[in-house]
Structures are given as C-alpha cells and as structure tokens.
Write an enzyme that holds these catalytic residues in place. Structure first.
Site, PDB file in Angstrom:
ATOM      1  N   HIS A  76       0.847  -1.178   0.000  1.00 40.42           N
ATOM      2  CA  HIS A  76       0.000   0.000   0.000  1.00 40.42           C
ATOM      3  C   HIS A  76       0.890   1.238   0.000  1.00 40.42           C
ATOM      4  CE1 HIS A  76      -3.090  -2.566   2.515  1.00 40.42           C
ATOM      5  NE2 HIS A  76      -2.808  -3.112   1.332  1.00 40.42           N
ATOM      6  N   TYR A 139       2.576   2.580  13.614  1.00 36.23           N
ATOM      7  CA  TYR A 139       3.104   3.601  12.713  1.00 36.23           C
ATOM      8  C   TYR A 139       2.448   4.959  12.950  1.00 36.23           C
ATOM      9  CZ  TYR A 139      -0.793   1.685   9.848  1.00 36.23           C
ATOM     10  OH  TYR A 139      -1.997   1.215   9.405  1.00 36.23           O
TER      11      TYR A 139
END
Length: 477
Positions: A76, A139
């Site tokens: 992605h 993240y």
C-alpha cells in the site's frame, strides 16, 4: 531488491541509515532494558531530525495486532509519510517504490524487532509479514486517515514475482486480506503521482519567468499556475477552497507592488489584504499540508541606511509597501519549511524601469532620473532560477538575498547605460530624489538597496552579472 540485515545487537545510540529507495530510512533504536523489560523512544523529534529524518509532523498513531505468525499485508502506497516500528514481536518489512521515476519498482526488505524502525515517504508501497505470534506493528502518519484519502492509494500485489520479495512464510500459507489478494502486479500499476507545485501570481513578472522552468520535462510533476478565478488573494476563501492534495511546494509570486499607490488611503486595505492577510492564509495552508513555502520579499523592508543589506538586518520599513512586506516576512518565518527570497529593483517581462527607459530612448525623449538611490538590478529570470536551484538542491530553509552581481549603481546610472546600449540620441539628466518628487505624492524609498549575496552563493548558485543581464534583456525587447 536490497535486503537490509537486521541489527545483531541493540545499538547504544540512535542511528539513521540510507537505503536504495530514495527517502526510505532505517532507524536503529536503543532499548533501555532491565529486569522488568525495556523502554524506547519511538519518536524523538530533536534527536531524529538531527540525524536526517524529515520533520514530518505526525498527527495520527496507528497500531496493527497480528495474532499469528504469517499475517501479511501489502503493498500500500499512501498519500502521507509514516514512521513504522514494532512494539512487540518480529516482522519482515518490505517496501517497493511505486513513485513515478527511475527508481520505480525498487525493493528494500529488512527484518524488524523493537530496536528497528523505518521512515517511509509517501508513494512508497509498504508491506510486512508477522514472524511471531502476538506481533504488534505501529506507525505514525502525518495525515488523518479518511475514506476519501483511500482513493489516493496506489497498490501492488505482494506475491508478484516481478517484485520478488522472499517472504519467510510463503504467500499461499500466509493470512492476507481479500483486497490484498487482488492488487495488481507491478507491470499494471499506475505510478504514484509526483508531488505538485503551485505558483500563485502566474501573470506577473516572476510568474512568467517561473513558467518555463517549472513546466519543463525535467521538473518532476510540473507546476500549476491557478488564475484569479481559482485563487484570488483578496478573497482568502479561494485559498482555503483550492485542492491542495498532493502539493509539495507552494510558490507565492504575487504581491501588491504599486509602491506609490500603496500610500493612498483608498489602497491601504487592498495592499494589506494581498501582502499580509493572504500570506497568513498561505502560510497556514503550507503548515497544514507540510508544504515547502517559497515567498518573495523586498529591500523595502529596510530603511536603506546601511550600504549593503544582509539577511539578518532588522526590519525598518519606511512606507506602507515596506511595512506590509516586513509583516509578511515575519509570518512566513513562523513555518520552518520556507524559502524567502529578498530582491531589489526587479526587471522582467512587462512594465518595468528598464523597459520604460528603452521606450523613451527609442522615441528620443530625454528623461530626468534620480541619482541618489543605489542598488543593483534583479532580473525575474534569475529569481526564478534561484528558486528552482534552492528547491532542487534541498538547500537549507531560510532567507536568501538575490540580485544581479556587479557594482552598485544609481537609477541614473542604469538609465544612462540603457541609452548607451540603445545608441539613443537623447540624454539622461540626473536629479535628486527630493527634486524628482517635488509636488508628487510618492512613497519613501530606501537610499541603499544593495543586497549581500554571500548566502545564496554558498548553496552553489552564482547570481549572473547585472550588466550582462541588462544587455541580454535589451536585446530581447
């Protein structure tokens, strides 16, 4: 494909390493351990930016829990930057560059535990595979997630042989989402769009000089030049309503530059709206979208008592125009990612002093020109070239003076040189500023406008000689 070896030991100090994918950085992070476990500084802005990590201003923290080894995700490429790390367990992280350009398709893999993190720039496809049960992957991202934002993703199939990631647990035995199963192979991927550049003030002298430089094939992504129907600096709502998605650089080449008209009461609001209020909105936009902001300033922020002006000289504007430019400079400086170019005596396409003198010379008219204001000409093509240089070289952010090189001269000297180069029959008569302005309503002007050019030279940009540029300019009109 480039494999990055895992750290064999926990580092004593934070380290940042480059990879084969431009902008993709590996962070080796110390773990402070005792009998209770460990502690780490997962995001430490001061230390990490000092070592070369971009100051990417994260706004959201995401976590992914993987119950079993073999959970696999990717690829992605998202429209934001992120810092990925492991809170618990171990993964194989994999990244493929899906940005348009010569590194499209380049792959980097690294085995990651809690002592490793990776900074991933927007447009680089992210994937990982959990190598231990109970792995937690975390993240930081610098854009809030939204359903609309997902329309800007670029995907590639994690099992594509052309990408060639050697997943420890083969894809057919891994756990993947239905969507990931059907992502396209690399050969069918439409590359992630390059970042956009927007130039405000396309009709002005500088805008016209920027257009060929920023729309050439070698400038990534090209540039957009919105007109007044799209962005009108007197109407801030048009600034806020523009589509700023994917814009990496915003260049403000527009200003209210009618110095004498700015002194008229009926023009005060307009001058302030364009030169200050609009700049505040542009700075807010740049901050909100983490764009590099380029803004053009003027020697009029100084009173002209010093014969040569450095970038550090305190502001002391004499009139309305100078005051608005100084106010804007202070606003722009609140956003660290800025280039502020200070200029003087600008000459470009359209109406300007040199063009006027050339016209008078052609018609045999002998003008009176002031001989007690001193500076150097700055050609708009050279301002444009300096902007492109700073952007393309990643020079340190901040303020840079830009003008032509050569000796300081007066406006009278410039006019006389134009007549000389035109071999004109007329003459130029020197007058004082006080004599020239007698009976007129004019703005106060700095006596000395010469700019010190040391700082921009240090970046590798050599300003051209002003007299050479003058001769070239006259030959072109």
């Amino acid at each position: 494909m480039t494999d990055i070896a895992p750290a064999t030991a926990v580092p004593d100090e934070l380290r940042v390493e480059q990879t084969a994918i431009p902008g993709l950085l590996i962070l080796r992070m110390p773990l402070h351990q005792d009998n209770r476990g460990w502690f780490k500084e997962n995001w430490q802005r001061a230390k990490m930016t000092a070592l070369g990590l971009p100051d990417f201003a994260p706004v959201q923290n995401n976590m992914s829990f993987n119950a079993s080894a073999g959970a696999t995700r990717g690829f992605h490429a998202e429209p934001w930057d992120k810092l990925v790390s492991v809170a618990c367990g171990k993964i194989l992280g994999a990244w493929v560059d899906l940005r348009a350009g010569e590194t499209f398709g380049r792959v980097v893999t690294v085995e990651m535990g809690p002592q490793t993190a990776v900074y991933v720039p927007r447009g680089v496809g992210n994937g990982y595979q959990a190598l231990a049960d109970g792995t937690v992957y975390t993240y930081l991202v610098n854009e809030h997630w939204s359903a609309a934002a997902k329309n800007s993703y670029t995907f590639a199939n994690l099992a594509d042989p052309a990408i060639g990631v050697d997943w420890p647990i083969p894809p057919e035995r891994s756990q993947r989402s239905e969507a990931d199963l059907h992502h396209p192979p690399l050969a069918e991927v439409t590359p992630f769009a390059p970042p956009r550049t927007v130039v405000i003030g396309s009709a002005g002298q500088l805008g016209n000089s920027l257009r060929p430089l920023l729309t050439s094939p070698d400038y990534p992504g090209g540039a957009e030049f919105p007109g007044l129907d799209e962005i009108d600096l007197t109407r801030p709502e048009t600034i806020d309503g523009y589509d700023w998605g994917g814009v990496e650089t915003l260049i403000n080449a527009a200003a209210f530059t009618a110095v004498d008209a700015a002194e008229q009461p009926e023009n005060l609001a307009t001058a302030w709206a364009i030169n200050v209020t609009a700049v505040r909105h542009l700075t807010e936009i740049a901050r909100r979208h983490r764009m590099t902001l380029v803004h053009v300033s003027s020697d009029y922020v100084f009173d002209g008592t010093r014969e040569v002006h450095t970038e550090e000289e305190p502001f002391a504007p004499l009139g309305v125009y100078g005051t608005t430019k100084a106010a804007a400079d202070e606003i722009v400086a609140t956003w660290p990612r800025h280039y502020l170019l200070r200029t003087s005596w600008v000459v470009g396409r359209g109406r300007n002093f040199v063009a006027t003198m050339a016209d008078l010379a052609a018609r045999g008219i002998s003008p009176k020109v002031v001989d007690d204001q001193f500076g150097r000409l700055t050609f708009s093509d050279d301002i444009a070239a300096a902007i492109r240089h700073l952007l393309s070289t990643g020079s340190p952010y901040g303020t840079y003076n830009i003008s032509g090189e050569g000796p300081t001269c007066s406006w009278y000297d410039v006019a006389r040189r134009v007549f000389e180069l035109r071999d004109a029959p007329g003459t130029v008569t020197p007058v004082s500023t006080a004599e020239y302005n007698s009976g007129k309503v004019t703005a106060p002007r700095p006596v000395h406008s010469t700019l010190d050019l040391s700082r921009i030279r240090e970046t590798g940009f050599t300003p051209p000689d002003a007299d050479l540029r003058l001769r070239e300019y006259l030959a072109s009109i």
